[in-house]
Scaffold this motif. Structure first.
Motif, short mmCIF file in Angstrom:
data_model
loop_
_atom_site.label_atom_id
_atom_site.label_comp_id
_atom_site.label_asym_id
_atom_site.label_seq_id
_atom_site.Cartn_x
_atom_site.Cartn_y
_atom_site.Cartn_z
N TYR A 154 -24.06 -32.51 -33.27
CA TYR A 154 -23.37 -32.36 -32.02
C TYR A 154 -24.17 -32.33 -30.90
O TYR A 154 -23.67 -32.94 -29.79
CB TYR A 154 -22.68 -31.06 -32.07
CG TYR A 154 -21.74 -30.72 -31.08
CD1 TYR A 154 -20.63 -31.36 -30.73
CD2 TYR A 154 -22.04 -29.59 -29.96
CE1 TYR A 154 -19.66 -31.37 -29.78
CE2 TYR A 154 -21.17 -29.35 -29.01
CZ TYR A 154 -20.01 -30.44 -28.82
OH TYR A 154 -18.93 -29.90 -27.74
N LEU A 155 -25.34 -32.11 -30.69
CA LEU A 155 -26.31 -32.34 -29.49
C LEU A 155 -26.10 -33.77 -29.13
O LEU A 155 -26.10 -34.06 -27.99
CB LEU A 155 -27.56 -31.72 -29.82
CG LEU A 155 -28.48 -31.84 -28.53
CD1 LEU A 155 -28.05 -30.83 -27.60
CD2 LEU A 155 -29.87 -31.10 -29.12
N LYS A 165 -15.61 -27.95 -29.99
CA LYS A 165 -16.25 -29.10 -29.57
C LYS A 165 -15.83 -30.45 -28.75
O LYS A 165 -16.50 -30.74 -27.87
CB LYS A 165 -17.10 -29.72 -30.75
CG LYS A 165 -18.03 -28.88 -31.74
CD LYS A 165 -18.30 -29.52 -33.03
CE LYS A 165 -19.09 -28.74 -33.73
NZ LYS A 165 -19.73 -29.21 -34.98
N THR A 172 -28.24 -25.69 -30.93
CA THR A 172 -27.12 -26.43 -31.05
C THR A 172 -27.48 -27.58 -32.25
O THR A 172 -28.38 -28.07 -32.25
CB THR A 172 -26.79 -27.47 -29.72
OG1 THR A 172 -26.47 -26.43 -28.66
CG2 THR A 172 -25.70 -28.23 -29.94
N ALA A 198 -23.16 -34.79 -27.30
CA ALA A 198 -23.03 -34.15 -25.95
C ALA A 198 -24.09 -34.96 -25.10
O ALA A 198 -23.59 -35.31 -23.95
CB ALA A 198 -23.40 -32.58 -26.02
N THR A 207 -23.42 -25.73 -25.51
CA THR A 207 -23.13 -26.41 -26.68
C THR A 207 -23.55 -25.72 -28.08
O THR A 207 -22.78 -26.24 -28.95
CB THR A 207 -24.01 -27.73 -26.59
OG1 THR A 207 -25.24 -27.51 -26.32
CG2 THR A 207 -23.51 -28.65 -25.23
N SER A 208 -24.03 -24.77 -27.92
CA SER A 208 -24.45 -24.09 -29.27
C SER A 208 -23.21 -23.40 -29.84
O SER A 208 -22.26 -22.93 -29.25
CB SER A 208 -25.44 -22.86 -29.13
OG SER A 208 -25.27 -21.88 -28.65
N ILE A 212 -15.46 -29.42 -25.00
CA ILE A 212 -16.53 -29.38 -24.36
C ILE A 212 -16.96 -30.93 -24.03
O ILE A 212 -17.48 -31.13 -22.99
CB ILE A 212 -17.61 -28.72 -25.07
CG1 ILE A 212 -17.46 -27.10 -25.10
CG2 ILE A 212 -19.25 -29.18 -24.29
CD1 ILE A 212 -18.21 -26.44 -26.02
N LEU A 213 -16.74 -31.77 -24.99
CA LEU A 213 -17.20 -33.33 -24.94
C LEU A 213 -16.11 -33.98 -23.75
O LEU A 213 -16.77 -34.72 -22.91
CB LEU A 213 -17.03 -33.89 -26.28
CG LEU A 213 -18.08 -33.44 -27.20
CD1 LEU A 213 -17.73 -34.33 -28.58
CD2 LEU A 213 -19.48 -33.92 -26.80
N PRO A 225 -27.34 -29.34 -21.70
CA PRO A 225 -26.45 -28.75 -22.82
C PRO A 225 -27.22 -27.33 -22.89
O PRO A 225 -28.07 -27.22 -23.55
CB PRO A 225 -26.59 -29.72 -23.90
CG PRO A 225 -27.99 -30.45 -23.92
CD PRO A 225 -28.30 -30.59 -22.45
N ILE A 239 -17.66 -32.80 -20.46
CA ILE A 239 -18.65 -33.26 -20.15
C ILE A 239 -18.43 -34.64 -19.49
O ILE A 239 -19.08 -35.11 -18.26
CB ILE A 239 -19.79 -33.54 -21.32
CG1 ILE A 239 -20.32 -32.06 -21.73
CG2 ILE A 239 -20.96 -34.36 -20.85
CD1 ILE A 239 -21.11 -32.21 -22.91
N ARG A 265 -20.12 -21.69 -27.39
CA ARG A 265 -18.63 -22.30 -27.72
C ARG A 265 -17.81 -21.06 -28.00
O ARG A 265 -16.70 -21.23 -27.37
CB ARG A 265 -18.63 -23.53 -28.76
CG ARG A 265 -19.82 -24.67 -28.44
CD ARG A 265 -19.08 -25.61 -29.40
NE ARG A 265 -19.44 -25.53 -30.67
CZ ARG A 265 -20.35 -25.74 -31.78
NH1 ARG A 265 -21.28 -26.23 -31.12
NH2 ARG A 265 -20.39 -25.44 -32.84
#
Length: 532
Positions: free
Chosen positions: A164-165, A129, A160, A168, A116-117, A132-133, A154, A136, A121
């Motif tokens: 955003y963390l 972003k 991250t 996620a 996730t960082s 990825i979400l 993550p 998940i 990414r």
């Protein structure tokens, strides 16, 4: 595990006093160069973890290879008690492979992850972003349909962005993850930072009260244990760790260190585990044995020096009351007792205690008599061995420096690759009374066979505890030190030979010789009173 059981386990993990231990020795630990394990080796370690009573065993990475999947399935069938888990990348093929591998387990978990960082990414995943979400949400839900107990990580969470963390983490919780692991993938964080991060996640993430927050720290800056403990202070209720701290690069949080820190400083952390700490040393030595990676001598909790003392002031204090210099009892981690290492810093109290432990009943005057010679010897040697001490006490040193009745005459080691014959050794030894004995014995290897033959000749039931070998190329010799268990006591022997096998066997003989002499009552003190 049923849904009700899983929910009850999650509630327990949220309790202030309980921290789950998630052991990744067989997954992250095995990924470290030099620590690869066969299925048989993995089973040995898994059984040691079962005896430790860890909460979760991450048995491997099913999608990595058919062999790893098979090992996970074997562990899932044979190990009871702990939850058995498999790692899986955040894709359906990995999830399906993990589900198949852990299917035989009574309690099972799928642990899935994605980076996730910004670095992960952009450089590794080439994903946005939002992409990825979306992944998940979809794949964690798919994993939940395959297994009720799903953990999400993550990857590189520490680097991250916090906003955003949170996104996620919330996506994974909404999709059905029951455990959210926050990994310090590259060992970058500090205790203050990670405490603050876990408090932030517990306070800000929607659904935080429904999951167990976990921590997984690497040791690149030497802070994996400190950071894991700091995460507990921030609200983490699961620690991911490995026996002897093995793992990628500099390793993982060390199981034995973090467990004993929580146990010893419960007054500070107000948290504990369900680990049977008396099984820690056995697990540590089992791993060292199957991976052929010895435990560093100065390793906390399980290293040879962890409960050893050489300084005279320390030895005197420990003999009076172990609590003067030991914050834990050696027995609590499965180590038989504290060890007083005799060297140039040792005092008379330690020498007298070791003489008594070797089976001799001598007076204070005798200790005073031998102490100057002990100091002279200690000034020229790193450590005064039991053999050295026997010679000092008895004055019966042989010309060749032996402290016992046997001398080696001939050793022949054999390994036959063309048939099914087991490795064997033929050993000839001579007693001080002139008797010669020759024994041929089989073993797991030729040196093991030679050890067995030596024990048969000397009639001493010895078992090798530690064998240290050092090749000094500049001198063209091998130095060996053997520590041997006999009748609940340990005897050490040292030797120096050109050949590595000869050095190993000679060191073993030196240790067995001490035990043989003491068992036979060969040493006597005609001018000595029986008083201690």
């Amino acid at each position: 595990m049923t849904k009700t059981e899983t929910e009850e386990s999650d509630v327990k993990a949220k309790d202030a006093g309980h921290v789950k231990i998630f052991d990744t020795t067989l997954r992250d630990g095995e990924q470290a160069p030099g620590f690869s394990m066969s299925t048989d080796a993995k089973i040995i370690v898994a059984r040691a973890l079962e005896a430790l009573n860890v909460d979760i065993i991450e048995a491997g990475f099913a999608a990595a290879s058919p062999g790893d999947a098979a090992a996970i399935s074997t562990i899932a069938r044979e190990i009871e008690g702990p939850t058995i888990g498999s790692l899986a990348r955040l894709n359906k093929n990995d999830i399906e492979a993990a589900a198949r591998a852990i299917e035989p387990a009574r309690k099972k978990r799928i642990h899935t992850f994605i980076g996730t960082s910004p670095l992960h990414r952009d450089a590794k995943l080439k994903m946005t972003k939002d992409e990825i979400l979306k992944q998940i949400s979809e794949v964690v839900a798919f994993a939940r349909s395959a297994c009720d107990d799903v953990e999400f990580s993550p990857e590189d969470a520490i680097r991250t962005e916090r906003d955003y963390l949170i996104e996620a983490v919330e996506a994974a919780i909404e999709a059905g993850a029951r455990t959210i692991n926050i990994p310090d993938t590259v060992g970058y964080t500090t205790p203050e930072e990670i405490t603050d991060l876990f408090r932030f996640l517990n306070e800000k993430a929607k659904g935080a009260d429904k999951v167990t927050f976990s921590v997984h720290c690497h040791d690149d800056l030497g802070m994996a244990v400190a950071n894991s403990l700091a995460a507990v202070r921030g609200g983490a209720r699961q620690i991911e760790c490995a026996v002897n701290g093995i793992g990628e690069r500099a390793g993982n949080c060390s199981l034995e260190e973090v467990v004993m820190a929580l146990a010893t400083r419960r007054d500070f952390f107000n948290a504990d585990t369900q680990v049977d700490t008396t099984k820690i040393y056995a697990a540590s030595t089992a791993l060292a044995r199957v991976t052929h990676n010895p435990i560093p001598r100065n390793k906390a909790i399980v290293g040879r020096n962890a409960f050893a003392h050489e300084a005279g002031i320390h030895q005197h204090g420990v003999l009076a009351d172990k609590r003067t210099y030991e914050i834990m009892d050696a027995e609590k981690v499965g180590v038989p007792s504290n060890a007083l290492v005799l060297g140039k810093h040792s005092g008379k109290h330690a020498v007298a205690a070791r003489v008594k432990a070797l089976g001799f009943n001598v007076s204070k005057e005798k200790i005073e008599d031998i102490f100057p010679n002990f100091k002279k010897l200690a000034d020229t040697a790193k450590e005064v061995t039991d053999a050295d001490l026997v010679r000092l006490v008895t004055g019966n040193a042989a010309v060749d420096g032996r402290a016992g009745p046997w001398r080696m005459r001939k050793t022949e080691l054999h390994v036959d690759f063309e048939d099914d014959t087991r490795p064997h050794a033929r050993v000839t030894m001579e007693h001080d009374n002139g008797e010669r004995r020759t024994v041929t014995h089989e073993g797991e290897g030729p040196i093991d066979a030679a050890f067995a033959a030596v024990c048969a000749i000397a009639d001493v039931p010895g078992r090798i505890h530690t064998l240290d070998l050092h090749h000094l190329a500049a001198e063209g010799v091998v130095r060996a030190e053997a520590i041997v268990d006999v009748d609940g006591k340990q005897f050490s022997g040292k030797a120096q030979e050109v050949d590595i096998a000869d050095a190993a066997v000679a060191a073993f003989v030196a240790a067995i010789n001490q035990a043989a002499a003491i068992r036979s009552g060969a040493f006597s003190f005609p001018n000595e009173a029986a008083a201690s």
